[in-house]
Enzyme design. Sequence first.
Site, PDB file in Angstrom:
ATOM      1  N   SER A  53      -2.126  22.862  18.380  1.00 16.80           N
ATOM      2  CA  SER A  53      -1.832  24.189  18.726  1.00 16.80           C
ATOM      3  C   SER A  53      -2.358  24.677  20.349  1.00 16.80           C
ATOM      4  O   SER A  53      -1.783  25.349  21.052  1.00 16.80           O
ATOM      5  CB  SER A  53      -2.711  25.206  18.064  1.00 16.80           C
ATOM      6  OG  SER A  53      -3.803  24.895  17.664  1.00 16.80           O
ATOM      7  N   GLU A  54      -3.474  23.933  20.661  1.00 18.10           N
ATOM      8  CA  GLU A  54      -3.795  24.059  22.004  1.00 18.10           C
ATOM      9  C   GLU A  54      -4.324  23.000  22.609  1.00 18.10           C
ATOM     10  O   GLU A  54      -5.380  22.053  21.724  1.00 18.10           O
ATOM     11  CB  GLU A  54      -4.991  25.280  22.250  1.00 18.10           C
ATOM     12  CG  GLU A  54      -4.250  26.501  22.956  1.00 18.10           C
ATOM     13  CD  GLU A  54      -3.423  27.537  21.756  1.00 18.10           C
ATOM     14  OE1 GLU A  54      -2.713  28.209  22.131  1.00 18.10           O
ATOM     15  OE2 GLU A  54      -3.998  27.170  20.630  1.00 18.10           O
ATOM     16  N   THR A  55      -4.524  22.593  24.134  1.00 17.49           N
ATOM     17  CA  THR A  55      -5.208  21.741  24.786  1.00 17.49           C
ATOM     18  C   THR A  55      -5.997  22.450  25.810  1.00 17.49           C
ATOM     19  O   THR A  55      -5.050  23.266  26.510  1.00 17.49           O
ATOM     20  CB  THR A  55      -4.238  20.857  25.470  1.00 17.49           C
ATOM     21  OG1 THR A  55      -3.766  19.672  24.333  1.00 17.49           O
ATOM     22  CG2 THR A  55      -5.079  19.789  26.221  1.00 17.49           C
TER      23      THR A  55
END
Length: 273
Positions: free
Chosen positions: A48-50
């Site tokens: 979902s996020e880096t």
Amino acid sequence: MSNQTLPIFQVDAFTSHLFAGNPAAVVPLERWLPDATMQQIAMENNLSETAFFVKTEEGDADFHIRWFTPTVEVPLCGHATLASAFVMFNQLGFAGDEIRLQSKSGILTARRDGDAIVLNFPVQPIVDGTVADNIVAALSPEKPQALFKVVSRDTDYVLVYENGKTVRDMVPDMSVLATLAERGVIVTAPSDSDDCDMVSRYFLPALGINEDPVTGYMHCVVAPYWAGKTGKANVVGYQASARGGFIDCTVDGDRVHLKGRAVLFLKGEIYLP
């Protein structure tokens, strides 16, 4: 030509054990990569996020942090900030007890609290809004009691339901929610159990994520709302995704303190040409 290598960590955030909470990739950098390269890395990670961060010499911050979903950069992300702070404290040897982070949402802080980390984030205000009937129907046959939109992300909708079971039992039609431009839908309700104050979920298939497992940003939306409803400054939120996670939230004026734990899953190297 030799490859450029970058360290990478994957951390489960807002949980005290593996395979729960919300996984985030964390990539420390010596200097910023081109935006297109960071976006490609985030797409390849398919989380979902880096989060990417660079040490800064500016007086009001220790690091500059940015967050990318598989498709876009976002202005605020809680779980990837918690994961980044965990890496800074436990893998990179940050010596202090509080990290100051420059971001697109202003200065954020991450503070040690025993084996937990407390994030200091801005409240995300909401205003009355309207939601298309097909979006409401795609979420649940139950009708929401109230509809709002998030001021800072005016395509993020917030739907408030009567009870937590409705939120837990939702099986949304993601093909309908995916038609929303750029952002997603937060659903929330008072808790149906004794271990939390509110139950919430966050759907954003338009950003390549059907459902975010545990979301710090979302609790900057729902915690102030439920704090106002309950009259309590401290509220505990449960995000009822498949992985699930609790966030202890304290509302302090225009800030929200989000307390959580994190666990390292992997560390390795990225190879770039």
